[in-house]
Write an enzyme that holds these catalytic residues in place. Structure first.
Site, short mmCIF file in Angstrom:
data_model
loop_
_atom_site.label_atom_id
_atom_site.label_comp_id
_atom_site.label_asym_id
_atom_site.label_seq_id
_atom_site.Cartn_x
_atom_site.Cartn_y
_atom_site.Cartn_z
N MET A 322 16.65 73.27 61.80
CA MET A 322 17.77 72.78 62.06
C MET A 322 17.73 72.95 64.02
O MET A 322 18.03 72.21 64.79
CB MET A 322 18.99 74.06 61.99
CG MET A 322 19.29 73.81 60.56
SD MET A 322 19.84 72.05 60.01
CE MET A 322 21.18 71.74 60.66
N ASP A 341 12.34 81.43 69.89
CA ASP A 341 11.80 81.73 68.64
C ASP A 341 11.37 83.13 68.61
O ASP A 341 11.19 83.72 69.66
CB ASP A 341 11.02 80.72 67.59
CG ASP A 341 11.39 81.02 66.21
OD1 ASP A 341 10.98 82.00 65.51
OD2 ASP A 341 11.79 79.73 65.40
N VAL A 398 19.23 80.91 63.69
CA VAL A 398 18.14 81.77 63.21
C VAL A 398 18.43 81.61 61.60
O VAL A 398 19.70 81.06 61.22
CB VAL A 398 18.18 82.88 63.65
CG1 VAL A 398 17.58 82.95 65.51
CG2 VAL A 398 19.60 83.57 63.86
N GLU A 400 19.98 82.55 58.23
CA GLU A 400 21.33 82.98 57.62
C GLU A 400 21.32 84.58 57.24
O GLU A 400 21.61 85.05 56.24
CB GLU A 400 21.51 82.07 56.34
CG GLU A 400 22.81 81.93 55.89
CD GLU A 400 23.68 81.10 57.05
OE1 GLU A 400 23.49 80.88 58.09
OE2 GLU A 400 24.84 80.96 56.59
N LYS A 405 21.35 87.44 63.33
CA LYS A 405 22.67 86.73 64.11
C LYS A 405 23.33 87.62 65.03
O LYS A 405 23.31 87.35 66.23
CB LYS A 405 23.48 85.97 63.45
CG LYS A 405 22.92 85.00 62.44
CD LYS A 405 23.98 83.77 61.79
CE LYS A 405 23.26 82.90 60.88
NZ LYS A 405 22.51 81.69 61.41
N SER A 427 25.70 77.93 57.83
CA SER A 427 26.48 77.16 56.91
C SER A 427 27.28 77.88 56.28
O SER A 427 28.25 77.21 55.43
CB SER A 427 25.17 76.36 56.42
OG SER A 427 24.22 77.23 55.90
N HIS A 448 28.57 73.32 63.32
CA HIS A 448 27.97 73.18 62.04
C HIS A 448 27.46 71.71 62.15
O HIS A 448 27.86 70.75 62.00
CB HIS A 448 29.02 73.63 61.01
CG HIS A 448 28.20 73.27 59.56
ND1 HIS A 448 28.88 72.64 58.51
CD2 HIS A 448 26.84 73.40 59.25
CE1 HIS A 448 27.97 72.90 57.33
NE2 HIS A 448 26.81 72.98 57.91
P1 NAI Z 1 14.68 77.69 59.25
O1 NAI Z 1 14.09 79.19 58.29
O2 NAI Z 1 13.96 76.30 59.17
O3 NAI Z 1 14.59 78.27 60.77
C1 NAI Z 1 14.99 79.54 61.39
C2 NAI Z 1 14.29 79.71 62.52
O4 NAI Z 1 14.71 80.88 62.99
C3 NAI Z 1 12.80 80.10 61.90
O5 NAI Z 1 11.94 79.54 62.76
C4 NAI Z 1 12.74 81.58 62.37
O6 NAI Z 1 11.34 81.91 63.03
C5 NAI Z 1 13.73 81.95 63.60
N1 NAI Z 1 14.21 83.19 63.73
C6 NAI Z 1 14.49 84.33 62.80
N2 NAI Z 1 14.87 85.29 63.12
C7 NAI Z 1 15.04 85.01 64.58
C8 NAI Z 1 15.13 85.98 65.80
N3 NAI Z 1 15.49 86.97 65.71
N4 NAI Z 1 15.10 85.27 66.85
C9 NAI Z 1 14.59 83.88 67.18
N5 NAI Z 1 14.34 83.22 66.12
C10 NAI Z 1 14.48 83.54 64.80
O7 NAI Z 1 15.91 77.70 59.03
P2 NAI Z 1 17.10 76.54 58.96
O8 NAI Z 1 17.31 75.82 57.94
O9 NAI Z 1 16.79 75.98 60.43
O10 NAI Z 1 18.49 77.22 59.41
C11 NAI Z 1 19.04 77.97 60.55
C12 NAI Z 1 20.41 78.32 60.56
O11 NAI Z 1 21.17 76.94 60.35
C13 NAI Z 1 20.76 79.08 59.21
O12 NAI Z 1 22.05 79.80 59.80
C14 NAI Z 1 21.43 77.92 58.15
O13 NAI Z 1 22.30 78.47 57.32
C15 NAI Z 1 21.82 76.92 59.09
N6 NAI Z 1 22.18 75.64 58.46
C16 NAI Z 1 21.02 74.99 57.90
C17 NAI Z 1 21.25 73.61 57.13
C18 NAI Z 1 20.17 73.23 56.52
O14 NAI Z 1 20.35 72.01 55.92
N7 NAI Z 1 19.18 73.78 56.38
C19 NAI Z 1 22.46 72.94 57.41
C20 NAI Z 1 23.39 73.45 58.50
C21 NAI Z 1 23.27 75.00 59.08
#
Ligand code: NAI
Length: 711
Positions: A322, A341, A398, A400, A405, A427, A448
């Site tokens: 995302m 990141d 980051v 979920e 967060k 989400s 979102h």
């Molecule tokens: P993802 O797992 O692909 O990416 C998360 C990223 O956050 C990773 O690159 C990770 O290294 C990084 N991260 C983790 N802890 C961190 C920290 N302390 N500081 C900096 N970076 C950190 O996950 P995704 O799918 O991108 O989801 C991210 C957020 O978006 C979640 O809250 C999810 O619920 C939400 N979301 C996801 C959707 C989806 O379709 N995947 C749709 C809408 C919202």
């Protein structure tokens, strides 16, 4: 409105320039003015030829849909429609050559004027769009488009343009034969005049008015024509499931109209035009896809009197799926992005997502290398929070997880200005809860996004308990800047879109639990107009994710959790059978590496099916799958989660693909009538469970004879 002049060589120029509008449109004011100008050119013996052009950056954007809504009944519509056809016909048959000097975008009725000219010359304006997009709002071209385009370029090439409403660039329009010349913009009028000065008498006669005319590539009744329509009808049905009368009627117009002479064809078109306009599908699509999305894009619900925020620098936390997408769309809007990141490699990987998308755009000639370079240079991948200094907004994406967060919220707020906005892309986690980690919850909001971010047009903006109106207004400015469509909702579990989307998937699974044939369930989903059947969708979302979110909800709600018949099926699939969905290659479907997915043959054994004679009708399954979403949306309105019918409709179509021809989840209720909807829901609540019980708000509306929209 319409400038008219005749030069010393007898060349008349009719130049559209509607006051107080950025674009010219065909409406009750401009059509009579245009008609008067056309009549003048034909009556004036000094006039040798006519240029039609525009004094605005674009040519003509099409017919004003508000005008169509104002027409009363089929008879008036037919009369007005035929009058327009006669006007265009008078250009073709007036004995003088007409040339369209297409300086910019020419769509719908605008392009139909061009088609009624004897020649079309376009400026090489890369921003110009040329085409007949009526089908996208449930209409068909009613100014001769379905008759002239096939006669000009052939039936087979014309059909996709009419049925998909595709826009062409001038270059592509030239290749397709929809315009005859493309010239540098500054030579457009000179070239148009040159053509007129050299025009021979036969140049002032349309090909279809010449003796012995044949449609290029063959008429419908030729072997080739037959093949085109047989294959075309099958493909159309596969795509639309018969839900879109506009598309079916366009096919009929082309077929019937191309079997006869042009004048009869135009009459046929007008009849179908009226029929299409009067259909509930057209009304629904115009309401939600045109006015609803248009109003959302104009930020109609933005709190007033708050100065517009310009964004120069935005922080994105988490460079995963995302975050990488959010960084891309932000940089595309010319805004600097600090992409953070946990480690530099992850941050860089997030940036490379933009690199890949831009590379593809260059390959497809949609982007120059220079511009791509500039966009990429706006994204700084890093682990250093101090670079967030000066950002007007930070969006976190980051993992979920509440603790993570909370941690990144604190780290960002230590650097960003007091008035900067902090937004979460969560989400599932309620915004008010997340904002407890913030020192300034008034500046905390939910943004979102949907996946993939670069393609999905919607952003659901979620206000927490403490979110200020100013934060909301400025967040809407950001969504507009990145060219997405915002809807505004209040905090609730699953917010609006995920909450209602979940009911569609659950109802499909509940049907399976009752013993309904899974093929019937998913086919009914598609026939209902949803992009994917509910079981296939559950596989795509992943059953283990549905399981996880459900368990978290159960834990959070305790006694208040309302069980769903889908729960036991999901438990069995995940816990017992280990079939978690598409990701692992097995869920309700099998995903063979070398073939097409198909329903898992073991389903019937695990979830015994009712005998054939007890299976429900496809209509009943469709009703369940659609009504469950509409009734949940009405509950969201009652609970003030979503506050306007328009946002609910737009969010349902753009967010989870609710059948566009139904106009959205609330328009569905509007179309069948609130009282009818309520009594059907009562029946279904008796038959299938309390989840169908209509909310009080709907009962009250039914009692008062109210509905959601004026028309
Ligand atoms: P993802 O797992 O692909 O990416 C998360 C990223 O956050 C990773 O690159 C990770 O290294 C990084 N991260 C983790 N802890 C961190 C920290 N302390 N500081 C900096 N970076 C950190 O996950 P995704 O799918 O991108 O989801 C991210 C957020 O978006 C979640 O809250 C999810 O619920 C939400 N979301 C996801 C959707 C989806 O379709 N995947 C749709 C809408 C919202």
């Amino acid at each position: 409105m319409i400038n008219y002049s005749v030069d010393n060589d007898g060349i008349a120029t009719i130049s559209w320039d509607m006051p107080d509008r950025s674009m010219n449109v065909l409406n009750n004011g401009s059509i009579p003015a245009f008609k008067e100008a056309v009549e003048k050119t034909i009556a004036d013996d000094n006039v040798k030829g006519v240029i039609i052009t525009s004094a605005k950056p674009d040519f003509i954007a099409g017919a004003d849909l508000e005008m169509l809504q104002g027409w009363n009944g089929a008879e008036e519509m037919f009369e007005n429609g035929m009058e327009l056809q006669m006007l265009f016909r008078s250009m073709e048959k007036g004995g003088k050559p007409f040339v369209a000097a297409i300086n910019g975008t020419a769509l719908g009725g605008g392009f139909e004027i061009c088609l009624a000219c004897h020649r079309r010359i376009a400026a090489d304006n890369p921003k110009a769009k040329i085409g007949l997009p009526e089908v996208k709002v449930g209409l068909l071209p009613g100014g001769g488009g379905t008759q002239r385009l096939p006669r000009l370029i052939g039936i087979q090439p014309a059909l996709p343009l009419l049925l998909e409403g595709k826009h062409l660039s001038p270059e592509k329009a030239l290749k397709a034969g929809a315009v005859e010349e493309v010239v540098p913009a500054d030579q457009l009028l000179a070239r148009a005049k040159e053509w007129l000065m050299n025009a021979k008498p036969e140049d002032a006669v349309q090909p279809w008015d010449k003796k012995g005319f044949r449609i290029p590539g063959g008429a419908p009744m030729t072997p080739k024509g037959m093949m085109t329509f047989t294959a075309g009808n099958a493909m159309l049905h596969e795509k639309t499931q018969g839900n879109y009368p506009a598309a079916t009627n366009i096919m009929s117009c082309v077929y019937n109209g191309c079997c006869v002479d042009i004048d009869s064809g135009l009459k046929i078109e007008t009849r179908y035009f009226v029929k299409t306009c009067m259909s509930p599908e057209a009304k629904n699509m115009i309401r939600s896809l045109f006015f609803g999305i248009g109003n959302a894009n104009k930020l109609a619900s933005r709190p007033k009197d708050i100065p517009t925020q310009k964004f120069t620098k935005v922080g994105v936390l988490g460079a995963g799926m995302m975050g990488a997408g959010i960084a891309y769309v932000t940089a595309m809007a010319g805004i600097q992005v600090v992409l953070i990141d946990q480690d530099q490699t992850a941050a860089e990987r997030g940036k490379s997502y933009s690199e890949n998308l831009l590379k593809k755009a260059i390959q497809r000639k949609r982007m120059t290398e220079d511009k791509a370079e500039k966009i990429l240079s706006l994204i700084t991948p890093t682990t250093d929070y101090s670079l967030l200094d000066g950002a007007e907004l930070v969006v976190e994406a980051v993992f979920e997880n509440r603790e993570i967060k909370a941690d990144v919220t604190a780290k960002s707020e230590a650097v960003i200005a007091d008035n900067a906005i902090f937004a979460s892309n969560t989400s599932t986690l309620p915004i008010t809860g997340l904002s407890e980690a913030s020192k300034r919850p008034a500046n905390f909001i939910g943004l979102h996004f949907f996946s993939p971010v670069d393609k999905m047009p919607l952003v659901e903006i979620i206000c927490g308990k403490d979110t200020s109106q100013e934060t909301l207004a400025r967040s809407m400015d950001y969504v507009k800047a990145i060219r997405k469509t915002p809807i505004v909702v209040n905090d609730s579990r699953g917010f609006y879109t995920s909450r209602v989307f979940g009911t569609y998937v659950n109802e499909g699974i509940a049907l399976l639990a009752e013993g309904v044939n899974p093929a019937l369930i998913d086919n009914a989903g598609k026939k209902a107009g949803m992009p994917v059947g509910p079981l296939a969708l559950a596989d795509e979302v992943a059953l283990d994710l549905i399981y996880k979110i459900r368990n978290q909800t159960k834990k959070d709600l305790g006694d208040k959790y309302v069980p769903n018949p889908a729960d036991a099926v999901v438990d069995k699939m995940v816990e017992e059978l280990g079939r978690v969905g598409k990701r692992e290659g097995k869920g309700f479907y099998e995903y063979p590496a070398d073939g097409k997915k198909h329903l898992w043959s073991g389903l019937a054994e695990q979830f015994p099916q009712l005998p054939e004679e007890d299976q429900p009708s496809v209509e009943e399954v469709i009703k369940r799958l659609i009504y469950i979403q509409s009734v949940e949306t009405a509950r969201c309105m009652e609970e003030n989660v979503v506050t306007t019918a328009e946002d609910a409709d737009v969010g349902s179509i753009l967010g989870w693909g609710f059948a566009p021809f139904r106009g959205g989840a609330i328009s569905q209720i509007h179309t069948v009538g609130v009282d009818n909807f309520v009594s059907e829901c009562d029946r279904m609540a008796q038959a299938y469970g309390a989840r169908f019980t209509p909310p009080k708000m709907l009962r009250d509306m039914a009692a008062k004879g109210e509905n959601f929209y004026a028309a």
